[in-house]
Design an enzyme around this catalytic site. Structure first.
Site, PDB file in Angstrom:
ATOM      1  N   PHE A   1       0.820  -1.222   0.000  1.00 43.47           N
ATOM      2  CA  PHE A   1       0.000   0.000   0.000  1.00 43.47           C
ATOM      3  C   PHE A   1       0.848   1.264   0.000  1.00 43.47           C
ATOM      4  O   PHE A   1       0.400   2.318   0.445  1.00 43.47           O
ATOM      5  CB  PHE A   1      -0.981  -0.021   1.185  1.00 43.47           C
ATOM      6  CG  PHE A   1      -1.606  -1.372   1.403  1.00 43.47           C
ATOM      7  CD1 PHE A   1      -2.486  -1.890   0.458  1.00 43.47           C
ATOM      8  CD2 PHE A   1      -1.288  -2.155   2.502  1.00 43.47           C
ATOM      9  CE1 PHE A   1      -3.026  -3.156   0.614  1.00 43.47           C
ATOM     10  CE2 PHE A   1      -1.817  -3.419   2.668  1.00 43.47           C
ATOM     11  CZ  PHE A   1      -2.697  -3.910   1.724  1.00 43.47           C
TER      12      PHE A   1
ATOM     13  N   ARG B   1      -9.937  -0.752 -19.624  1.00 47.80           N
ATOM     14  CA  ARG B   1     -10.185  -2.179 -19.771  1.00 47.80           C
ATOM     15  C   ARG B   1      -9.781  -2.897 -18.486  1.00 47.80           C
ATOM     16  O   ARG B   1      -8.850  -2.483 -17.799  1.00 47.80           O
ATOM     17  CB  ARG B   1      -9.372  -2.737 -20.945  1.00 47.80           C
ATOM     18  CG  ARG B   1      -9.769  -4.148 -21.321  1.00 47.80           C
ATOM     19  CD  ARG B   1      -8.729  -4.817 -22.173  1.00 47.80           C
ATOM     20  NE  ARG B   1      -8.511  -4.137 -23.447  1.00 47.80           N
ATOM     21  CZ  ARG B   1      -9.226  -4.363 -24.541  1.00 47.80           C
ATOM     22  NH1 ARG B   1     -10.216  -5.220 -24.540  1.00 47.80           N
ATOM     23  NH2 ARG B   1      -8.937  -3.730 -25.657  1.00 47.80           N
TER      24      ARG B   1
ATOM     25  N   ASN C   1      -8.363  -8.701 -15.463  1.00 42.25           N
ATOM     26  CA  ASN C   1      -8.872  -9.879 -14.757  1.00 42.25           C
ATOM     27  C   ASN C   1     -10.049  -9.439 -13.896  1.00 42.25           C
ATOM     28  O   ASN C   1      -9.886  -8.700 -12.926  1.00 42.25           O
ATOM     29  CB  ASN C   1      -7.756 -10.497 -13.901  1.00 42.25           C
ATOM     30  CG  ASN C   1      -8.214 -11.766 -13.207  1.00 42.25           C
ATOM     31  OD1 ASN C   1      -9.302 -11.842 -12.650  1.00 42.25           O
ATOM     32  ND2 ASN C   1      -7.372 -12.790 -13.249  1.00 42.25           N
TER      33      ASN C   1
ATOM     34  N   LYS D   1     -11.789 -10.840 -11.767  1.00 43.08           N
ATOM     35  CA  LYS D   1     -11.803 -11.268 -10.366  1.00 43.08           C
ATOM     36  C   LYS D   1     -10.842 -10.424  -9.528  1.00 43.08           C
ATOM     37  O   LYS D   1     -11.221  -9.841  -8.517  1.00 43.08           O
ATOM     38  CB  LYS D   1     -11.423 -12.748 -10.290  1.00 43.08           C
ATOM     39  CG  LYS D   1     -11.511 -13.345  -8.924  1.00 43.08           C
ATOM     40  CD  LYS D   1     -11.143 -14.826  -8.920  1.00 43.08           C
ATOM     41  CE  LYS D   1     -12.272 -15.681  -9.490  1.00 43.08           C
ATOM     42  NZ  LYS D   1     -12.092 -17.115  -9.162  1.00 43.08           N
ATOM     43  N   THR D   2      -9.608 -10.333  -9.984  1.00 44.91           N
ATOM     44  CA  THR D   2      -8.613  -9.645  -9.154  1.00 44.91           C
ATOM     45  C   THR D   2      -8.799  -8.126  -9.196  1.00 44.91           C
ATOM     46  O   THR D   2      -8.498  -7.440  -8.215  1.00 44.91           O
ATOM     47  CB  THR D   2      -7.185 -10.018  -9.594  1.00 44.91           C
ATOM     48  OG1 THR D   2      -7.042  -9.758 -10.988  1.00 44.91           O
ATOM     49  CG2 THR D   2      -6.907 -11.484  -9.333  1.00 44.91           C
TER      50      THR D   2
ATOM     51  N   GLN E   1      -9.213  -5.691  -5.959  1.00 49.27           N
ATOM     52  CA  GLN E   1      -8.421  -4.487  -5.671  1.00 49.27           C
ATOM     53  C   GLN E   1      -9.311  -3.291  -5.411  1.00 49.27           C
ATOM     54  O   GLN E   1      -9.033  -2.469  -4.536  1.00 49.27           O
ATOM     55  CB  GLN E   1      -7.486  -4.167  -6.838  1.00 49.27           C
ATOM     56  CG  GLN E   1      -6.212  -4.974  -6.820  1.00 49.27           C
ATOM     57  CD  GLN E   1      -5.126  -4.256  -7.603  1.00 49.27           C
ATOM     58  OE1 GLN E   1      -4.629  -3.232  -7.177  1.00 49.27           O
ATOM     59  NE2 GLN E   1      -4.776  -4.802  -8.750  1.00 49.27           N
TER      60      GLN E   1
ATOM     61  N   GLY F   1      -5.564   1.525 -14.585  1.00 48.71           N
ATOM     62  CA  GLY F   1      -5.079   1.271 -13.217  1.00 48.71           C
ATOM     63  C   GLY F   1      -6.219   1.130 -12.229  1.00 48.71           C
ATOM     64  O   GLY F   1      -7.169   1.917 -12.248  1.00 48.71           O
TER      65      GLY F   1
ATOM     66  N   GLY G   1      -5.468   0.075  -8.706  1.00 51.52           N
ATOM     67  CA  GLY G   1      -4.970  -0.095  -7.338  1.00 51.52           C
ATOM     68  C   GLY G   1      -5.399   0.981  -6.371  1.00 51.52           C
ATOM     69  O   GLY G   1      -5.545   0.723  -5.181  1.00 51.52           O
ATOM     70  N   GLU G   2      -5.562   2.186  -6.842  1.00 53.94           N
ATOM     71  CA  GLU G   2      -5.786   3.283  -5.909  1.00 53.94           C
ATOM     72  C   GLU G   2      -7.135   3.982  -6.059  1.00 53.94           C
ATOM     73  O   GLU G   2      -7.637   4.564  -5.104  1.00 53.94           O
ATOM     74  CB  GLU G   2      -4.652   4.311  -6.047  1.00 53.94           C
ATOM     75  CG  GLU G   2      -3.334   3.762  -5.528  1.00 53.94           C
ATOM     76  CD  GLU G   2      -2.138   4.584  -5.964  1.00 53.94           C
ATOM     77  OE1 GLU G   2      -1.589   5.291  -5.116  1.00 53.94           O
ATOM     78  OE2 GLU G   2      -1.758   4.512  -7.151  1.00 53.94           O
TER      79      GLU G   2
END
Lengths: 326, 745, 157
Positions: free
Chosen positions: B251, B636, B639, B641-642, B646, B709, B711-712
């Protein structure tokens, strides 16, 4: 943690003798508090006497309808006991509101009585703490006090007692049975924990060699209708900001019997006798509940970080009594 | 059915990108076989523990390690008096980019913060090391220190900006416009310091063989860490190998190089033993920076129709580390007539802060989006409607095009799925027994970045593919995502692709940061796959011989032109090759040029609409989040699921940010008062409801594969959505995070 | 203050060990037996990453001294073969994986507790979603995979 000698006691007398003969020796139960404190260097026993093999893990009925709870009964086992559920729901609820399931599987009733405060200044060896080091001063004064007590505090110490179970035990007039080299004695819950005064390192009435062997719950009919309400900073797995153990019986709109104790706000598990006295025989309504709460909280000593606790305690007392009266 | 349609259908059917594939590393993680940095055995391994300063600023005048040395099993106590010196940081070395602090650990008697490591104990067992560390006695000459953020906040100085991170902006005269606005809000927000609290504490296992160093480290920056260690220990970069096959959460907390890593390597060098330094949770708090606190002002002026005439957003944060972009979202979200943005910093004698999940945006969007909500109350307008009235067509400050902008779609879909229409707009009007129910929304926004990444792709004679890139498996499913990308690029089944990550001997991957790892690596992997296809094509006989790369399709395990083609196995067998490999390098010059060029052409970001329902106990003020829905435009999705995990993870951390998380720094001593997971409250299972995540799955036209992206962006807007829902439930506007119950009593 | 010999059956294998009394069960598993599947997240009973089953009961191995578990049967994630593991994969009940062994051991212990009639603070009848959340709240997941963990547990009910 500091190296120590390890002794596994086979019977109660051996355990008591092992500790009595060894200054700085400690009894070890489930370890959930003591092992943590030892790793932090706050507790530094030279000898640890493991009592978990002692035959103190039974819950037995007492002739008067009460229960005798062995000191080594695990918190989870006690919470699941159907007799506790039926006669003292507040005890079961207090246990289930505490810690996590894993910790409840380890922690013992005896250990719970001896839980030490979560004051962060007590936990930080770099901070001044009269409880850890008598006379050192108190960094909690003027520090972060969100978790600290407002009742029973002194200028030496404002640490809150962290136990949930003890709040219920206080409400129920439990009796703690202890054994030392001099024999067995019984300590009423109200006298078991000490207020800090100017000796905050003295936390209980136990002599150094005394082992908690059992807790007796007297028959308390009103407790069949009881509740433990815990308010904290997340939904689970956190210590109480305020908790309320309450039992209430209302007949014809009048309080026939009431038990009330508070957690999170007291330097020890806080039996709210002033509130009980005001409530007994009076109306069971919102105003009466609020007046009782205010009477109990009137002597509170607050600091900027924990001033909200008087309002929160009042609100939680009123809400819990309202729920029980409804 | 025409041939073309059938072909397209078939290509679609085998497409891996977008599928909810199980993680490649899942079996290792659910059986305990996945090994983290503190779990690599070495014969003769020694264990280290840190001694921390107990004053904030000063000089060590005496350090007595006698009692520590006397503990059985202690091998060495390293202090500033006897430790080998590390080399200084060099401005010219890219490895300096990841310095956590400027402190020369054990190279100086100076103390710069309360908790700074000042000695390291090395012992035969972890217990002996930790116990001995507690026995080191230190005396200091103390110096006055600035420790109180609130007290120093008025003395903040302007934050320096750069081409990528801008820190100030003006459009028109926002102060005059605010003064003249018929409807306005002017609010002061505060957000507290926070810590990452990855469940894996920082850990390093270091092993020297002569001047060759092997380091198992829990890092988000394998390639930079290698450069940094080579620089600090004076060995060639090729002599350093960093291994991080699994990272137990980061993180941002594992992006920089902190004391633990350096001191483990130093201790290994000093003792000639392999050394493991697994930090205690408390040591993590004392040595790894966290999120900066902020004070923010957001003032909004609007006409009576709710069109923004003034947007002012200023922030004060702490200096050090990588200053966050607290006002970044305010540059791009609203078509205000006038804008005034400023970021300032305060210098304190505390451990410097560092990036923590959406460093500026997570907290900047709290202030901005809470202020917008408050303006909606002032205007009596639905908060979604207010946002739509101010949704810009082009970037409000620069007039540049958005590469992608789907906030209207996100809000429309979210409102429908969440049941926004059932919201009674009156505060406190929705009640369920003891609970006051409230619904709130906020916009999520996080800029998109693509960093340089090298990669190789190797095709075996049996048709299997090996992708190699020094990525970080920090929980994002890095290998799985790149396998999906390579499988599509080469037209092979997912099972044929293997991906190696987590090793500095691999081609250098990007940092796991800035929500950029997947897209950055994708650019490298796609380029390598393209190069590989050309090489394979050049080896191919008929019917492929002489075909141009653009004519050829990679599918069904080979290359095809129209209805005819050859499998890779056939091509390689025909050419007598047992494999073909293609490599692409990371170009920093190209990266900087491309980033600057793209920045002049488009504004590119992931965004979304966060919908939150809270329940507030009418008596006690306890807040529970009872429902969550987020609709995200992340380009786009590689995955399904992942990516969803996230985004949910960001929302969960955002709920912590909103309701419970704060690092308490005692302003008298600079000491962290709650360096523990018992007293720093991250959300537990019981705090988290069902989180419904949708994405619009529309590729961005300006990035490789169209990735923006994930992640954030999930954490941005969350705290505001919660605060706005609390405002709806109770009528109370809480301006200071976290929204603890005492603020609602 | 020497060592104490203990015997534990760990994942079905009897281990005879000389341990220092201050060694935790967690460190003993990880450093002495090489069973690093059990994780250390806080070493103070505040995160649940070290959850193992001792005689079938879930406990935090970090607050357990190894000497206290002489004669016990310990099950760590390495000794688990349970449909939950595949369910965690299917429902993505983790990201970084560090809390996962503890979550899995905890969930197995939780299912056994519920079957044996152990109540929770929620007080519902049956393992509702709220019951599972409360009963799993001793296991932190900082990646925020709580939804996936919940779904994985529901799948094996």
């Amino acid at each position: 943690m500091r190296p120590f000698a390890y002794v596994r006691a086979a019977d109660v007398d051996e355990a008591v003798r092992a500790v009595a003969g060894e200054p700085g020796a400690k009894f070890l139960g489930g370890g959930t508090n003591l092992v943590d404190l030892m790793r932090e260097g706050i507790e530094r026993p030279a000898t640890v006497v493991d009592v978990t093999a002692l035959p103190l893990a039974a819950v037995d009925d007492l002739p008067d309808g009460g229960l005798r709870i062995g000191a080594l009964v695990r918190n989870s086992a006690l919470a699941a006991d159907p007799r506790v559920h039926a006669r003292y729901p507040m005890v079961s609820q207090a246990l289930l509101a505490g810690a996590s399931p894993q910790l409840r599987n380890m922690a013992t009733v005896g250990g719970n009585l001896l839980q030490r405060t979560r004051c962060p200044y007590f936990y930080d060896a770099a901070a001044a703490c009269n409880k850890r080091e008598p006379g050192a001063g108190c960094d909690a004064l003027g520090g972060f006090t969100r978790g600290h007590a407002i009742l029973g505090v002194s200028e030496s110490c404002i640490a809150a007692h962290p136990s949930d179970l003890c709040v219920a035990l206080a409400a129920l007039d439990a009796v703690v049975e202890v054994r030392g080299v001099g024999g067995t004695r019984r300590i009423p819950m109200a006298e078991f924990h000490r207020l800090p005064g100017d000796t905050p390192h003295v936390e209980t009435a136990l002599a150094p060699d005394e082992l908690v062997t059992a807790v007796e719950l007297p028959a308390v009919p009103v407790a069949a209708r009881s509740r433990y309400r815990k308010v904290r900073d997340r939904a689970s797995y956190a210590f109480a900001l305020v908790s309320v153990a309450a039992a209430l019986e209302v007949r014809d709109g009048v309080v026939a019997d009431v038990r009330l104790a508070l957690g999170g706000v007291g330097a020890k598990p806080w039996r709210a006798r002033a509130a009980e006295e005001l409530l007994a025989g009076g109306p069971a309504d919102e105003d009466a509940f609020a007046r009782a709460a205010e009477a109990e909280l009137e002597p509170a000593t607050v600091r900027p970080g924990n001033a909200f606790k008087t309002r929160l305690a009042r609100a939680t007392i009123v809400a819990t009594l309202r729920e029980l009266s409804g | 059915m025409s041939t073309e349609v059938a072909e397209a259908g078939r290509a679609e059917a085998v497409r891996q990108v977008g599928r909810p594939a199980d993680r490649f590393d899942a079996p290792e993680k659910v059986t305990g076989r996945a090994k983290y940095a503190a779990e690599f055995p070495y014969p003769d391994l020694a264990y280290a523990a840190l001694v921390h300063s107990t004053v904030a600023r000063g000089r060590i005048t005496a350090l007595d390690a006698g009692a520590a040395r006397a503990v059985r099993g202690v091998i060495e106590v390293l202090t500033h008096e006897n430790a080998p010196k590390m080399r200084p940081l060099s401005r010219l070395n890219l490895g300096s980019f990841v310095k956590g602090t400027n402190v020369d650990y054990l190279g100086t008697d100076q103390v710069h913060w309360n908790g700074q490591p000042i000695a390291v104990v090395v012992a035969e067992t972890p217990e002996a090391a930790r116990h001995a560390a507690s026995l080191v006695r230190v005396t200091y000459e103390e110096l006055p220190a600035k420790l109180d953020f609130a007290a120093e906040e008025p003395h903040a100085v302007p934050q320096k900006g750069n081409a990528i991170m801008r820190s100030a902006a003006d459009k028109g005269d926002a102060h005059a416009a605010l003064a003249a606005a018929p409807v306005k809000v002017d609010l002061r927000f505060t957000t507290p310091p926070q810590n990452h609290n990855a469940i894996e504490p920082h850990a390093t296992t270091a092993f020297w063989q002569g001047d060759r160093l092997t380091v198992h480290d829990t890092t988000q920056s394998i390639a930079f860490l290698r450069k940094h260690l080579a620089m600090r220990f004076g060995v060639p970069e090729r002599n350093v190998r960093v291994l991080a096959p699994f990272v137990g959460g980061g993180f941002g907390g594992k992006g920089m190089v902190w004391a633990g890593t350096l001191l483990a390597v130093l201790a290994a060098r000093a003792t000639g033993r392999p050394v493991r330094l697994a930090l205690t949770r408390e040591s993590v708090y004392h040595t790894v920076g966290g999120r900066t606190p902020t004070v923010q002002r957001v003032a909004l002026g609007a006409d009576r129709d709710g069109r923004l005439t003034a947007l002012i957003h200023t922030s004060v944060a702490r200096s050090g580390g990588m200053p966050g972009q607290v006002t970044a979202a305010s540059r791009h979200l609203y078509a205000a007539e006038t804008v005034h943005l400023r970021q300032s910093l305060v210098d304190l004698d505390l451990l410097p802060p560092t990036a923590m999940r959406a460093p500026g945006e997570a907290i900047g969007t709290f202030a901005l989006e809470a202020a917008v909500d408050e303006l909606a109350w002032e205007l009596g307008v639905d908060p979604i409607e207010l946002r739509m009235r101010n949704e810009p067509e082009r970037d409000p400050l620069t007039g540049r095009a958005f590469s992608h902008r789907m906030l209207r779609e996100a809000y429309a879909l979210g409102a429908e799925r969440f049941g926004w229409r059932e919201r009674d707009p009156r505060p406190g009007a929705m009640r369920d027994g003891r609970w006051l129910v409230g619904m709130g929304v906020a916009t999520a926004y996080h800029p998109s970045l693509i960093m340089p990444a090298a990669a190789t792709v190797r095709l075996g004679a049996d048709g299997t593919v090996l992708v190699r890139c020094g990525l970080h498996e920090i929980g994002v499913g890095a290998a799985t995502a790149q396998a999906q990308i390579a499988a599509d690029a080469l037209g092979v089944p997912l099972e044929s692709v293997r991906v190696e990550v987590g090793d500095s001997d691999l081609p250098a991957g990007p940092m796991a940061g800035g929500s950029a790892q997947t897209a950055s690596a994708a650019a490298g992997v796609l380029a390598a796959c393209d190069k590989l296809k050309r090489q394979v094509l050049a080896l191919a006989g008929p019917p492929l011989r002489g075909r141009k790369p653009e004519e050829v399709q990679a599918r069904d395990g080979g290359l095809h032109v129209g209805g005819s083609g050859m499998t890779y196995a056939e091509i390689l067998a025909g050419a007598g090759r047992d494999h073909v490999e293609a490599a692409v390098k990371a170009g920093w010059a190209r990266f900087l040029a491309r980033t600057a060029r793209d920045g002049r052409r488009w504004v590119r970001a992931a965004s979304g609409a966060q919908f939150c329902e809270v329940r507030v106990d009418a008596d006690t003020g306890e807040v529970r989040v009872s429902r969550w829905l987020g609709v995200f435009d992340v380009g786009r999705v590689v995955n399904a699921k992942t990516a969803a995990s996230q985004l949910r993870g960001g929302i969960v951390m955002g709920i912590g940010l909103a309701l419970s998380e704060q690092t308490l720094v005692d302003p008298r001593t600079g000491r962290v008062v709650n360096p523990s997971l018992a007293e720093y409250h991250v959300p537990v299972h019981a705090d988290i409801p069902r989180i419904d995540v949708h994405y619009l799955d529309d590729p961005d036209p300006t990035t490789p594969l169209g990735l923006l992206g994930v992640g954030e962006v999930g954490i941005t807007g969350v705290a505001a959505a919660v605060a706005n829902a609390v405002r709806h439930a109770t009528g109370r506007r809480v301006l200071d995070l976290p929204i603890t119950l005492d603020k609602l009593l | 203050m020497g060592v104490t010999q203990i015997r534990m059956k760990v994942n079905g294998v009897t281990e005879s060990l000389d341990v220092e009394p201050w060694a935790s069960l967690l460190d003993t598993l990880r450093e002495r037996l090489g069973l690093t599947g059990t994780k250390k997240g806080c070493d103070q009973g505040a995160c649940g990453a070290c959850t193992v089953l001792a005689d079938g009961v879930r406990i935090n191995a970090c607050l357990a001294l190894a000497v206290q578990y002489d004669g016990s049967e310990i099950t760590t994630v390495e000794g688990v073969d349970h449909p939950l593991q595949q369910a965690f994969v299917r429902h993505d009940g983790f990201q970084c994986g560090y809390c996962t062994p503890g979550q899995i051991c905890s969930a197995i212990g939780m299912l056994a507790e519920h079957a044996a009639g152990m109540p929770s603070a929620v007080g519902a009848s049956g393992l509702t979603e709220d019951e599972i959340r409360e009963r799993m709240s001793g296991n932190l997941c900082r990646c925020g995979a709580y939804n996936g963990i919940l779904d994985a547990i529901k799948e094996v009910l």
